[in-house]
Design an enzyme around this catalytic site. Structure first.
Site, short mmCIF file in Angstrom:
data_model
loop_
_atom_site.label_atom_id
_atom_site.label_comp_id
_atom_site.label_asym_id
_atom_site.label_seq_id
_atom_site.Cartn_x
_atom_site.Cartn_y
_atom_site.Cartn_z
N GLN A 77 56.70 92.43 22.28
CA GLN A 77 57.02 92.94 20.94
C GLN A 77 58.33 93.71 21.04
OE1 GLN A 77 55.17 96.45 18.92
NE2 GLN A 77 54.25 94.94 17.55
N TYR A 150 58.13 101.00 9.20
CA TYR A 150 59.22 101.12 10.16
C TYR A 150 60.51 100.58 9.54
CZ TYR A 150 55.99 102.60 13.79
OH TYR A 150 55.07 103.31 14.52
N ARG A 310 42.58 99.65 20.51
CA ARG A 310 41.95 100.76 21.25
C ARG A 310 40.67 100.31 21.97
NH1 ARG A 310 41.55 104.75 16.40
NH2 ARG A 310 41.59 102.76 15.31
N CYS A 333 35.20 102.65 21.57
CA CYS A 333 36.22 103.54 21.02
C CYS A 333 35.56 104.39 19.95
CB CYS A 333 37.35 102.70 20.42
SG CYS A 333 38.54 103.65 19.43
N CYS A 340 45.06 108.56 22.91
CA CYS A 340 46.12 107.55 22.75
C CYS A 340 47.23 108.10 21.86
CB CYS A 340 45.53 106.25 22.21
SG CYS A 340 44.49 106.40 20.74
N CYS A 352 43.35 107.45 27.12
CA CYS A 352 42.19 107.22 26.27
C CYS A 352 41.18 108.32 26.50
CB CYS A 352 41.57 105.85 26.57
SG CYS A 352 40.01 105.53 25.71
N GLU A 402 18.78 118.49 32.94
CA GLU A 402 18.98 118.76 31.51
C GLU A 402 17.84 119.63 31.02
OE1 GLU A 402 19.59 119.30 27.73
OE2 GLU A 402 21.15 118.49 29.04
N LYS A 420 30.08 108.77 11.54
CA LYS A 420 30.20 109.01 12.98
C LYS A 420 29.36 108.01 13.79
CE LYS A 420 32.43 112.12 14.20
NZ LYS A 420 32.25 113.57 14.21
#
Length: 636
Positions: A77, A150, A310, A333, A340, A352, A402, A420
């Site tokens: 690119q 851009y 991602r 992700c 990132c 990441c 735990e 979420k």
């Protein structure tokens, strides 16, 4: 050109992977080769400058050779530049643009208009770059970009382009620049050298520096859908061989870089129409990293190739795991952008949040331990689970303690809001990893100093997390007051009108969750702006969350502290020492967290190899927790 599957690595910025000469580093080669090894059919590199010197050829050739060895294709690119979207602090000179328009980051700065000759010179550079790229072994080229606002995109949008030369005017005139670019590339690299365009179908500009949300009614000031489809036909006729499609500009950055609040497959309603408009192949990213979603979109003909960005950072073996029908093994992700994109604004290399090895694949690889050790890990939150996972992979003997009957820590409550789901996926992934690696977990066990002395481990990792900060004010213990965590976990309920005390990330997300339940919500923040304390919230996430709070009519009061809680009301004081009373049914406290480090403070006096990680070291975010855990467990 034949590609072995319909999975493309979407182009992402080469932060930390390019040296000062503009050439690819060894880290860059390792980074892309890791994705080729994982089974990605087509890799599209992050943008490189179109004016790169001939020495770019040497390292680029090494990259293409390694990628080809794994049966993948790789496109380079090349970028025409940033234009008004360039942050002045990152630029060597003043920002430029098609016309004299305000800079996005600092609207007090007016961009210099490029001359016709300067633009023509850049077009010639594209041809030279294509010749170098083909010589280096790249299989094709993608032009960056008639997307995201851009420089090239600015030439094509009437809002930004007020030119009177051949590069301005009506739509066909504004498309002269991308048309000339593809013609010049084909002339130098040949008609059989594939050339595509990163392409935003719709800009989503509601106003200067203001984006439009999904399902929000507003007048498009940039490229609307009709013009986007019309322009795509012209681009196709000009000779482009594929479109890498999305939506958005810097003014609506959460479209071009969709955060956790954006739905998976957010571009599909638009690319579905684009697919019906042009005949050339369409690559589509936009949170396409859920395999069932990607397969469905392909089967319904909404795209020709699935772009994963991602999702290939978090898990380079995404294609392999899909092929082997092991979606539960895919590390997800979570749409946070902390590791990132967010690192770009801090001047740090790309990586990441959930995969610290990104961008440093060789240096951060998990290697077998030279000496096998007995390790106690205390705390089963994100940090504790990551430490257990990495240490177990290295061959250590692990016991994870735990104190409750569940793994997850604060991640459990964070999973509750409807937006979420990605964090739910992360929790499920960790739970699956604990079982798959057969890690010894002892639930309902609160570790004491005497217990550690009795076990006599070689090393102890303290991952005891953090506790919510409480306020010492009148009425704070009344029944109408709750912490954000207890509310999310269902331990407390709230009335119809709610004051959320604290405008950080937890407070704002809790406020949004309540507002979506039709509660009347007011955020009260001591600082001058929301989301301004603690670790910086990445720009894309920050502006979308703030826009969503406005969309759901959440009131915001800044520079104000809570003084007192009463039955049915609260008393506040602003920075001018003015008191005010609000009628409120319920109060939610979200003013931060403090490390739970008492066990560490006791243990550090007793043994050397003890490590506090995550919130127990510093209450911050998932990246802090996971990176701490990975670093410590990788080196013990």
């Amino acid at each position: 050109m034949e590609i072995k599957n319909r999975i493309a690595m979407a182009p992402m910025a080469n932060l930390g992977l390019i040296d000062k000469e503009g050439t690819l580093t060894k880290r860059a080669i390792d980074y892309y080769v890791e994705r080729a090894k994982g089974g990605t059919g087509l890799i599209i590199t992050g943008a490189v400058k179109v004016e790169n010197p001939i020495q770019f050829l040497a390292t680029a050739s090494e990259l293409t050779e390694h990628v080809h060895a794994f049966g993948s294709k790789i496109f380079i690119q090349v970028t025409f530049g940033l234009g008004r979207s360039g942050a002045p602090a990152f630029l060597e000179g003043p920002p430029v643009a098609p016309s004299a328009i305000p800079n996005y980051w600092d609207p007090t700065i007016t961009c210099r208009e490029l001359t016709t000759q300067e633009v023509e010179t850049m077009v010639k550079r594209c041809g030279e770059a294509a010749h170098i790229a083909r010589e280096a072994g790249f299989d094709g080229m993608e032009i960056h970009a008639m997307h995201e606002g851009y420089l090239l995109d600015q030439f094509t949008i009437a809002l930004f382009n007020r030119r009177t030369d051949k590069y301005g005017g009506d739509l066909k005139g504004r498309l002269t620049l991308p048309i000339e670019i593809v013609s010049e590339i084909k002339k130098h690299a040949g008609r059989d050298f594939p050339v595509g365009l990163r392409y935003s179908i719709k800009s989503y500009i509601k106003d200067w520096r203001q984006g439009g949300l999904p399902n929000e009614n507003f007048e498009e000031m940039g490229r609307d859908l009709d013009e986007g489809l019309q322009a795509a036909k012209i681009i196709e006729e000009a000779g482009y061989d594929f479109l890498d499609a999305d939506n958005g500009t810097y003014d609506a950055w959460y479209w071009a870089h969709p955060p956790v609040y954006m739905e998976h497959g957010c571009y599909l309603p638009f690319t579905d129409q684009l697919k019906k408009t042009v005949k050339i192949p369409i690559i589509v990213a936009g949170r396409m990293d859920i395999p069932e979603l990607a397969e469905k979109a392909l089967s319904e003909g909404k795209l020709d190739m699935v772009g994963i960005g991602r999702g290939l950072l978090t898990d380079a073996e995404w294609p392999k795991k899909v092929y082997n029908n092991e979606p539960e093994k895919i590390r997800p992700c979570i749409g946070c952008h902390d590791g990132c994109l967010g690192r770009m604004f801090l001047g740090k290399p790309e990586s990441c949040t959930v995969n610290p090895a990104v961008g440093r694949e060789k240096e951060y690889a998990i290697e077998p331990a030279h000496t096998r050790k007995n390790i106690m890990i205390i705390g089963g939150g994100v940090a504790g689970m990551e430490a257990a996972r990495v240490a177990q992979l290295r061959g250590h003997r692990i016991t994870l303690y735990e104190k409750t009957d569940k793994l997850g820590g604060h991640l459990i409550e964070a999973c509750v809001p409807d937006f979420k789901d990605d964090e739910k996926r992360l929790l499920k992934w960790y739970e699956n990893e604990m079982k798959a690696l057969n890690i010894n977990v002892k639930f309902n066990t609160e570790v004491t100093l005497n217990m550690i002395k009795s076990e006599n481990p070689d090393a102890v990792i303290i991952a005891t997390g953090s506790n919510p900060v409480t306020l010492n004010i009148p009425g704070i213990n009344m029944g109408n007051v709750t912490g954000a965590g207890d509310l999310l976990l269902g331990k407390k309920t709230v009335g119809e009108s709610v004051a959320v005390i604290g405008g950080g990330l937890v407070g704002c997300e809790t406020a949004l969750w309540l507002a979506k339940q039709h509660k009347k919500v007011t955020i009260i923040e001591a600082l001058g702006n929301l989301l301004s304390a603690g670790r910086p919230v990445p720009h894309s996430n920050k502006i979308m969350l703030i826009d969503l709070l406005k969309f759901y009519k959440v009131d915001t009061i800044t520079d104000t502290c809570l003084l007192e809680v009463r039955e049915g009301s609260i008393v506040t004081m602003n920075k001018n020492f003015e008191k005010k009373t609000f009628n409120i049914d319920s109060v939610v406290i979200a003013v931060g967290y403090r490390p739970n480090n008492s066990l560490y403070n006791s243990l550090i006096r007793e043994m050397f190899e003890v490590y506090p990680i995550g919130d127990s070291r510093e209450a911050a975010n998932y990246m802090n927790a996971i990176w701490d855990a990975y670093d410590v467990a990788r080196n013990i």
